[in-house]
Design an enzyme around this catalytic site. Structure first.
Site, PDB file in Angstrom:
ATOM      1  N   HIS A  53      -0.327 -11.913   1.354  1.00  0.00           N
ATOM      2  CA  HIS A  53      -1.330 -11.120   0.651  1.00  0.00           C
ATOM      3  C   HIS A  53      -1.898 -11.850  -0.564  1.00  0.00           C
ATOM      4  O   HIS A  53      -3.094 -11.773  -0.837  1.00  0.00           O
ATOM      5  CB  HIS A  53      -0.704  -9.790   0.226  1.00  0.00           C
ATOM      6  CG  HIS A  53      -1.677  -8.668   0.125  1.00  0.00           C
ATOM      7  ND1 HIS A  53      -1.294  -7.362   0.014  1.00  0.00           N
ATOM      8  CD2 HIS A  53      -3.040  -8.640   0.112  1.00  0.00           C
ATOM      9  CE1 HIS A  53      -2.355  -6.583  -0.065  1.00  0.00           C
ATOM     10  NE2 HIS A  53      -3.420  -7.339  -0.005  1.00  0.00           N
ATOM     11  N   TYR A  62       0.839  -1.194   0.000  1.00  0.00           N
ATOM     12  CA  TYR A  62       0.000   0.000   0.000  1.00  0.00           C
ATOM     13  C   TYR A  62       0.878   1.250   0.000  1.00  0.00           C
ATOM     14  O   TYR A  62       1.564   1.547   0.985  1.00  0.00           O
ATOM     15  CB  TYR A  62      -0.926   0.030   1.216  1.00  0.00           C
ATOM     16  CG  TYR A  62      -1.896  -1.119   1.323  1.00  0.00           C
ATOM     17  CD1 TYR A  62      -2.260  -1.874   0.201  1.00  0.00           C
ATOM     18  CD2 TYR A  62      -2.475  -1.453   2.538  1.00  0.00           C
ATOM     19  CE1 TYR A  62      -3.155  -2.926   0.306  1.00  0.00           C
ATOM     20  CE2 TYR A  62      -3.384  -2.497   2.647  1.00  0.00           C
ATOM     21  CZ  TYR A  62      -3.716  -3.235   1.525  1.00  0.00           C
ATOM     22  OH  TYR A  62      -4.603  -4.275   1.639  1.00  0.00           O
TER      23      TYR A  62
END
Length: 301
Positions: free
Chosen positions: A126, A58
């Protein structure tokens, strides 16, 4: 304060978590303000929440650094979750997925530095690396637990067979997967597998990836309001088709406008990420209202 338990390891988290992705990337950059984001995180914690979710991808690390700044003087009040696996270049380009053991170790150390902490409470893979056996990836993650750098392990968007193989190596506290009124695929096999192995479900994108219904005299279709709809693995396009079909069939009224949050502070309202049986919508667009809504959700979830 309502709490949930993630997995069999006893990790207690607030019923509503705060996803921090949009504070650093993927949403309207004009609305991104680090100081305002930190205030939102603080108000969320003051409202009784404790689960903050970020990832190394991110903002190419910027989001972890932001969260680290926000919790510097209140680490003992936070259950900190972050993720690894999506490889990005310095320019933000997506370069693929990795889950080889050395990469797992390097990512963990880098996340600890950016977050400014000694331990990560919940560490997710992830995305699953198709070129590395899940046993090797989770084995490396388990080594981090043994080293005291991580407390609990999680997976994201993993298939049922992968979940089972991973759980045989080390207990998996939680699985993140997209789950909303428009994305119900997880009910078929994923959620039963999660229950079978004593893990918890962490539903993401309860508003179908922040798509917004656009209603006017000329249009009753949905269009994605943010670039989150274009992220790898996004099922927003399917969600949009589902909504349009729902309108055509009369399941949803054509004249009613329902606008989910589009601001970067919407978090990924977990609808209590931890458990499927609880569902909460995204906070509103008004930044000053978000933690007030969080407080209400935490009391009633």
């Amino acid at each position: 304060m309502i709490e949930r338990t993630l997995g069999r390891g006893g990790l207690r988290v607030s019923a509503v978590g705060l996803g921090c992705m949009g504070m650093s990337e993927f949403y309207d950059p004009k609305q991104m303000d680090d100081e305002e984001s930190i205030r939102v995180i603080h108000r969320y914690l003051d409202a009784g929440g404790n689960l903050l979710d970020t990832a190394d991808m991110y903002g190419v690390g910027r989001n972890e650094a932001l969260v680290g700044r926000a919790i510097r003087d209140r680490r003992d009040r936070v259950v900190l979750a972050t993720k690894f696996g999506n490889v990005r270049g310095p320019d933000g380009a997506f370069l693929g997925v990795r889950g080889d053991p050395q990469y797992v170790r390097d990512c963990c150390d880098a996340s600890l530095r950016r977050l400014g902490v000694d331990v990560i409470d919940l560490y997710y893979q992830h995305r699953v690396d198709p070129n590395t056996p899940i046993e090797e990836t989770v084995g490396a993650m388990a080594e981090l637990v043994g080293a005291g750098k991580v407390v609990h392990l999680g997976l994201s968007e993993a298939a049922p067979a992968t979940i089972r193989r991973a759980a045989e190596v080390h207990p998996i506290a939680a699985l993140q997967t997209e789950y909303s009124l428009w994305s119900r695929e997880a009910e078929d096999e994923v959620l039963p597998t999660v229950r079978e192995w004593g893990s918890a479900s962490s539903p993401t994108a309860p508003w179908a990836g922040d798509s917004s219904p656009v209603n006017s005299s000329r249009s009753t279709t949905w269009r994605p309001m943010t670039t989150a709809a274009t992220l790898p693995g996004s099922r927003v396009r399917t969600s949009v088709r589902t909504l349009n079909l729902s309108r055509e069939s009369g399941i949803l009224p054509r004249r009613k406008v329902v606008r989910p949050a589009s601001s970067p502070w919407h978090g990924s309202w977990h609808g209590s990420w931890p458990v499927v049986r609880t569902s909460c919508p995204s906070p509103g667009r008004n930044k000053s209202n978000i933690s007030k809504r969080t407080s209400a959700r935490c009391r009633s979830s």
